[in-house]
Design a protein around this motif. Structure first.
Motif, PDB file in Angstrom:
ATOM      1  N   TYR A 292      58.090   5.851 133.846  1.00 47.09           N
ATOM      2  CA  TYR A 292      57.337   5.054 134.833  1.00 47.09           C
ATOM      3  C   TYR A 292      56.723   5.957 135.893  1.00 47.09           C
ATOM      4  CZ  TYR A 292      59.300   0.556 133.310  1.00 47.09           C
ATOM      5  OH  TYR A 292      59.622  -0.548 132.609  1.00 47.09           O
ATOM      6  N   ALA A 293      57.515   6.942 136.325  1.00 45.01           N
ATOM      7  CA  ALA A 293      57.070   7.793 137.431  1.00 45.01           C
ATOM      8  C   ALA A 293      55.948   8.727 137.006  1.00 45.01           C
ATOM      9  CB  ALA A 293      58.249   8.593 137.968  1.00 45.01           C
ATOM     10  N   ILE A 294      56.019   9.198 135.798  1.00 42.67           N
ATOM     11  CA  ILE A 294      55.073  10.237 135.371  1.00 42.67           C
ATOM     12  C   ILE A 294      53.701   9.669 134.990  1.00 42.67           C
ATOM     13  CG2 ILE A 294      55.749  10.298 132.906  1.00 42.67           C
ATOM     14  CD1 ILE A 294      55.432  13.469 134.854  1.00 42.67           C
ATOM     15  N   PRO A 296      51.525   7.259 136.210  1.00 44.33           N
ATOM     16  CA  PRO A 296      50.416   7.199 137.176  1.00 44.33           C
ATOM     17  C   PRO A 296      49.911   8.595 137.550  1.00 44.33           C
ATOM     18  CG  PRO A 296      52.221   5.809 137.885  1.00 44.33           C
ATOM     19  CD  PRO A 296      52.730   6.634 136.755  1.00 44.33           C
ATOM     20  N   SER A 297      50.851   9.538 137.638  1.00 45.67           N
ATOM     21  CA  SER A 297      50.439  10.902 138.005  1.00 45.67           C
ATOM     22  C   SER A 297      49.538  11.494 136.926  1.00 45.67           C
ATOM     23  CB  SER A 297      51.671  11.781 138.189  1.00 45.67           C
ATOM     24  OG  SER A 297      52.562  11.161 139.066  1.00 45.67           O
ATOM     25  N   LEU A 298      49.898  11.260 135.672  1.00 46.61           N
ATOM     26  CA  LEU A 298      49.067  11.770 134.577  1.00 46.61           C
ATOM     27  C   LEU A 298      47.703  11.091 134.581  1.00 46.61           C
ATOM     28  CD1 LEU A 298      51.726  11.986 131.720  1.00 46.61           C
ATOM     29  CD2 LEU A 298      50.606  13.882 132.867  1.00 46.61           C
ATOM     30  N   THR A 299      47.692   9.770 134.899  1.00 46.25           N
ATOM     31  CA  THR A 299      46.414   9.051 134.960  1.00 46.25           C
ATOM     32  C   THR A 299      45.517   9.645 136.033  1.00 46.25           C
ATOM     33  OG1 THR A 299      47.638   7.075 134.364  1.00 46.25           O
ATOM     34  CG2 THR A 299      45.391   6.742 135.105  1.00 46.25           C
ATOM     35  N   MET A 300      46.115  10.015 137.158  1.00 50.54           N
ATOM     36  CA  MET A 300      45.308  10.579 138.243  1.00 50.54           C
ATOM     37  C   MET A 300      44.800  11.970 137.878  1.00 50.54           C
ATOM     38  SD  MET A 300      47.332   9.233 141.523  1.00 50.54           S
ATOM     39  CE  MET A 300      47.189   7.545 142.046  1.00 50.54           C
ATOM     40  N   MET A 301      45.560  12.682 137.047  1.00 53.85           N
ATOM     41  CA  MET A 301      45.105  14.006 136.607  1.00 53.85           C
ATOM     42  C   MET A 301      43.968  13.877 135.601  1.00 53.85           C
ATOM     43  SD  MET A 301      48.676  16.006 136.152  1.00 53.85           S
ATOM     44  CE  MET A 301      48.173  17.686 135.927  1.00 53.85           C
ATOM     45  N   PRO A 303      41.810  10.833 134.813  1.00 54.11           N
ATOM     46  CA  PRO A 303      41.453   9.422 135.020  1.00 54.11           C
ATOM     47  C   PRO A 303      40.639   8.795 133.892  1.00 54.11           C
ATOM     48  CG  PRO A 303      40.327  10.848 136.590  1.00 54.11           C
ATOM     49  CD  PRO A 303      41.261  11.705 135.848  1.00 54.11           C
ATOM     50  N   ALA A 307      44.595   3.873 133.016  1.00 55.96           N
ATOM     51  CA  ALA A 307      46.008   3.692 133.396  1.00 55.96           C
ATOM     52  C   ALA A 307      46.867   3.247 132.230  1.00 55.96           C
ATOM     53  CB  ALA A 307      46.089   2.674 134.522  1.00 55.96           C
ATOM     54  N   GLN A 308      46.321   2.349 131.409  1.00 62.21           N
ATOM     55  CA  GLN A 308      47.148   1.791 130.334  1.00 62.21           C
ATOM     56  C   GLN A 308      47.486   2.830 129.277  1.00 62.21           C
ATOM     57  OE1 GLN A 308      44.014   1.304 130.884  1.00 62.21           O
ATOM     58  NE2 GLN A 308      42.874   0.433 129.213  1.00 62.21           N
ATOM     59  N   SER A 311      50.524   4.782 130.476  1.00 64.93           N
ATOM     60  CA  SER A 311      51.679   3.877 130.492  1.00 64.93           C
ATOM     61  C   SER A 311      52.183   3.678 129.070  1.00 64.93           C
ATOM     62  CB  SER A 311      51.294   2.530 131.092  1.00 64.93           C
ATOM     63  OG  SER A 311      51.007   2.685 132.448  1.00 64.93           O
TER      64      SER A 311
ATOM     65  N   GLY B  19      52.394  16.978 137.857  1.00 58.51           N
ATOM     66  CA  GLY B  19      51.848  15.629 137.804  1.00 58.51           C
ATOM     67  C   GLY B  19      52.617  14.669 138.669  1.00 58.51           C
ATOM     68  N   LEU B  44      50.532  -3.309 132.921  1.00 63.68           N
ATOM     69  CA  LEU B  44      49.482  -2.490 132.321  1.00 63.68           C
ATOM     70  C   LEU B  44      49.623  -2.357 130.818  1.00 63.68           C
ATOM     71  CD1 LEU B  44      49.290   0.357 134.996  1.00 63.68           C
ATOM     72  CD2 LEU B  44      47.917  -1.701 134.839  1.00 63.68           C
ATOM     73  N   THR B  45      50.789  -2.684 130.286  1.00 63.93           N
ATOM     74  CA  THR B  45      50.965  -2.559 128.828  1.00 63.93           C
ATOM     75  C   THR B  45      51.668  -3.776 128.227  1.00 63.93           C
ATOM     76  OG1 THR B  45      52.973  -1.299 129.314  1.00 63.93           O
ATOM     77  CG2 THR B  45      51.037  -0.026 128.725  1.00 63.93           C
ATOM     78  N   TRP B  60      41.532   0.189 141.862  1.00 69.20           N
ATOM     79  CA  TRP B  60      41.546   1.654 141.903  1.00 69.20           C
ATOM     80  C   TRP B  60      40.129   2.199 142.128  1.00 69.20           C
ATOM     81  CZ3 TRP B  60      42.448   5.440 137.273  1.00 69.20           C
ATOM     82  CH2 TRP B  60      42.751   6.700 137.777  1.00 69.20           C
ATOM     83  N   TRP B  91      50.979   3.421 141.792  1.00 64.46           N
ATOM     84  CA  TRP B  91      51.255   2.181 141.066  1.00 64.46           C
ATOM     85  C   TRP B  91      52.362   2.353 140.038  1.00 64.46           C
ATOM     86  CZ3 TRP B  91      46.724   4.957 140.005  1.00 64.46           C
ATOM     87  CH2 TRP B  91      46.617   5.464 138.726  1.00 64.46           C
ATOM     88  N   ARG B 107      60.931   2.894 144.689  1.00 65.57           N
ATOM     89  CA  ARG B 107      60.293   4.220 144.563  1.00 65.57           C
ATOM     90  C   ARG B 107      58.922   4.224 145.237  1.00 65.57           C
ATOM     91  NH1 ARG B 107      57.197   6.014 140.560  1.00 65.57           N
ATOM     92  NH2 ARG B 107      58.013   4.607 138.979  1.00 65.57           N
TER      93      ARG B 107
END
Lengths: 351, 423
Positions: A292-294, A296-301, A303, A307-308, A311, B19, B44-45, B60, B91, B107
């Motif tokens: 879950y945490a990783i 969104p960060s990957l999506t921002m890297m 884009p 997002a999906q 996820s 990341g 989202l999924t 976004w 998110w 979180r």
């Protein structure tokens, strides 16, 4: 095979039966409990929430472990029994102003009795067919959660007030954490010891060969139903705690997906062991949280992927881990832990 | 493992860990004096991601575009000049499940600076956490949802009409349609639901009381599973019960099946199917083809082709810029993003940087309402009323396009313990 620490000899049956054999065992246990119960003093709310979620899940999966891990009866309806406990507890508190502990007990017993009802087919069928029967429990109870509006609040669900114990309102994440960890400790203690009694041995005998168990004089019907009761009892307790922890319950929270995830946790941890459940639940929840945490960060890297995409990728990794476990470590994390312990005890010798 | 493999593995892990700490705030260096944190929990999924992903993308896109310009531009009363504040947006995907919500919430809400606003796109999240957001003084904005998100109000503000109110709009149009065809007898109304809470949520004592007050006779409720199956038997049974109109909370996945089966059984003239806002989109035409013709549905947002509205044009430009799907759901997403930004800006202009959740909460209750440049009707909240939208309209599929078929409809207050609660 059991391995005792070097130089430790059992000179009587009591010592032979002991879980903690040496002083260092007792010191480790005490230290662990001290750390566990003092965490709220120096941990952030996020970590407390994570640990509380792990704790509630451990209680529910310990129940499932009694039924599936020790007795060999597959169940894919555990989440429905968690829900049953949640609704029973909230019902008795909201309508009859029962004390929290009493409602908790009622939740456990109520779920256990309903579990016995759905366990009745286990007397005639087993394996895949029994799984279908427990699936029916999930569907029927799910339907009731949705349609028994007077009892469950239907689609709108129920808002749950904070639990009050001996005049203390359990309204902060710290208090909730302490309450949950108290019940986790109690559950682990009960399950670990129960499996070393006549009941536990009977359940394991049924799992290994129910016909042989019956020939040996074990009342298979009684013990199978007892396993269903115990399994659903702990699920009910977990549900009651969950309801007061989260403050709102509705049918979406007790779906078949959760039941399957509980089963996955049991497999990853290792069936038929108390420690395996703890390992499985902790590993799966932490891994899921990492996913879950990783994402969104990957999506921002990146884009452009959306997002999906990340996820879904994170979820795929999660699924991949379960497959890897099934192939390379079917006996679960608990088996790995045992290997590690054995190696440590024999070190520096290889065998 | 050879050296190259080792290096690549270490590099991959390093990227992965980097990341974790990567946020838009660090990505776009600008002349901002600080940042405000906003977070989102959305599906989202999961099963409702068809609608939730465009909502997320819309939000976004709005934040990204603002950050690329340097942040929200506002007149700061503390410094006395125009300043910019960036949006630190994070998110989490809860897959429409309630289980992951507590840890996701804790979180995301622990970001620095402390979040002042959040968007709950998934009903499971929106319904679970209002007491938590109230405790932490974080303004909670909700997307499409049932009534528990705004009743009791907490710090929760729902943007779209609730599901029972959507059903009332459908019934109002159905009665107009019935009368326009010269009928004088009592029409029959049937519910078509899914076997999940989302499906059943329009059916409330209040919505049923309103529908009956219009002159309908409610003949019953028919159910289908989330994964669509043939609904011929449900239709036959519904016709036997005398149903003239049927309404339900279905998404495109099920709505297209309904329309295909309706056409297959040649029941189009006997039964009018009415969709909820998430069942009548461009996708239903794509999937059901000709069978979608005649479908009527409730809606509240602007049309994708209403380019005369500045908000729609802006939303279109954003979706083109960031290569996102352009449809009604994207419009709603941009509208939500704009609402959040407008409240942040208002709070910044009144209080200066930094702002708290309390400052934003006060701006949510602005008596002038919140304008979205034509994307949505004017949205107004009060301490008691947290359903900001009171106007809906009807759409229909005609000649392969979605067109408006009604004037604006003022939805009734079908809240629990409200004027429509049966005595």
């Amino acid at each position: 095979m059991h391995w005792s620490p070097c130089g430790t000899y059992n000179v009587n049956y009591t010592k032979d039966m002991a879980i903690f054999r040496t002083k260092s065992h007792w010191i480790s246990l005490t230290l662990f409990l001290v750390v566990l119960f003092t965490l709220p003093l120096y941990c952030s709310r996020y970590y407390l929430t994570l640990l509380s979620t792990i704790g509630i899940t451990i209680i529910a999966v310990q129940g499932l472990s009694i039924l599936t891990g020790y007795t060999g009866q597959i169940s894919i309806g555990q989440a429905a029994f968690v829900g049953t406990g949640a609704y029973i507890s909230v019902f008795f508190i909201q309508h009859y102003e029962f004390p929290f502990f009493f409602s908790l007990l009622l939740a456990g017993v109520g779920s256990g009795l309903i579990g016995i009802f759905f366990g009745l087919p286990a007397l005639r069928i087993k394996g895949f067919y029994l799984a279908m029967s427990t699936l029916a429990a999930q569907l029927i109870l799910g339907w009731l959660f949705l349609h028994m509006e007077g009892f469950t609040g239907g689609t709108e669900g129920l808002h749950v007030e904070h639990a009050t114990i001996f005049g203390i309102v359990i309204d902060t994440p710290q208090r909730k954490y302490w309450l949950i960890m108290f019940f986790v400790t109690l559950t682990v203690y009960i399950v670990k010891n129960m499996m070393r009694t006549r009941v536990g041995r009977a359940l394991v005998a049924i799992r290994d060969n129910d016909l042989a168990a019956e020939v040996m004089g074990i009342d298979v019907m009684r013990y199978k139903l007892l396993a269903f009761f115990l399994s659903c009892f702990f699920a009910g307790i977990a549900g009651a705690i969950y309801a007061h922890y989260i403050g709102f319950i509705n049918p979406v929270q007790f779906t078949m997906q959760s039941s399957i995830i509980y089963l996955g946790m049991l497999i990853v941890g290792g069936m038929g062991s108390v420690l395996g459940v703890i390992f499985g639940v902790t590993f799966m929840i932490l891994f899921e949280e990492f996913a879950y945490a990783i994402s969104p960060s990957l999506t921002m890297m990146f884009p452009s992927f959306g997002a999906q995409f990340f996820s879904a990728i994170s979820l795929s990794f999660y699924a991949l881990v379960i497959i890897i476990f099934l192939i390379f470590q079917p006996r679960g994390l608990n088996h790995l832990w045992n290997i590690l312990k054995r190696r440590y005890r024999l070190y520096p010798f290889s065998h | 493992m050879n050296k190259t493999k080792k290096c690549l593995t270490i590099l991959a892990f390093a990227l992965l860990i980097m990341g974790c700490f990567f946020t838009p705030g660090t990505a776009f260096a600008g002349k901002s004096i600080g940042s405000v944190s906003i977070f989102e929990i959305n599906d989202l999924t999961g099963p409702t991601s068809d609608s939730c992903v465009p909502h997320h993308n819309g939000i976004w896109d709005v934040f990204r575009a603002i950050n690329e310009e340097g942040g929200i531009l506002y007149d700061d009363p503390k410094t006395g000049k125009a300043e910019r504040v960036k949006i630190n947006f994070r998110w989490g995907d809860n897959k429409a499940q309630a289980g992951p919500v507590p840890t996701l919430y804790e979180r995301l809400s622990s970001a620095n600076p402390k979040p002042v606003m959040c968007y709950m796109g998934s009903s499971a999240a929106a319904e679970t956490i209002p007491s938590w957001t109230e405790r932490d003084e974080i303004v909670q904005i909700n997307g499409p949802s049932g009534q528990p998100t705004w009743y009791p109000p907490h710090w929760s503000f729902t943007i779209t009409p609730d599901y029972p109110a959507d059903a009332c709009t459908a019934a109002w149009w159905a009665m107009e349609d019935w009368k326009s065809k010269g009928n004088t007898d009592v029409p029959d109304w049937a519910w078509f639901t899914l076997n999940i809470p989302f499906g059943k949520s329009p059916i409330k004592p209040e919505s049923e009381a309103y529908i009956k007050s219009l002159g309908f006779n409610i003949v019953g409720t028919w159910t289908m599973p989330f994964v669509p199956v043939d609904v011929g038997s449900q239709f036959r049974s519904m016709i036997n019960a005398g149903a003239d109109y049927t309404y339900g909370n279905l998404v495109v996945l099920q709505q297209q099946k309904l329309m295909k089966d309706l056409k297959k059984l040649k029941l189009e003239d006997k039964l009018q199917v009415i969709a909820c806002p998430y069942g009548i989109t461009d996708d239903v035409i794509k999937v059901a083809g000709d069978a979608a013709e005649g479908l009527v549905g409730v809606h509240y947002a602007a049309f994708p082709d209403e380019m005369d509205k500045p908000g729609v044009k802006e939303a279109y430009e954003l979706s083109k810029k960031y290569k996102h799907k352009w449809n009604t759901d994207a419009i709603l997403g941009v509208a939500i993003g704009k609402i959040m930004v407008s409240r942040l800006k208002a709070a910044l202009e009144k209080n200066g940087y930094p702002i708290t959740g309390k400052d934003v909460y006060a701006e949510m209750l602005d008596p002038a309402g919140i304008d979205t440049d034509g994307l949505l009707p004017l949205i107004k909240y009060t301490e008691e009323n947290r359903r900001g939208m009171w106007v809906t309209h009807m759409r229909a599929v005609k000649d392969g396009k979605i067109v408006r078929v009604s004037k604006d409809f003022n939805i009734p207050d079908v809240a629990p313990n409200g004027p429509w609660t049966p005595k």
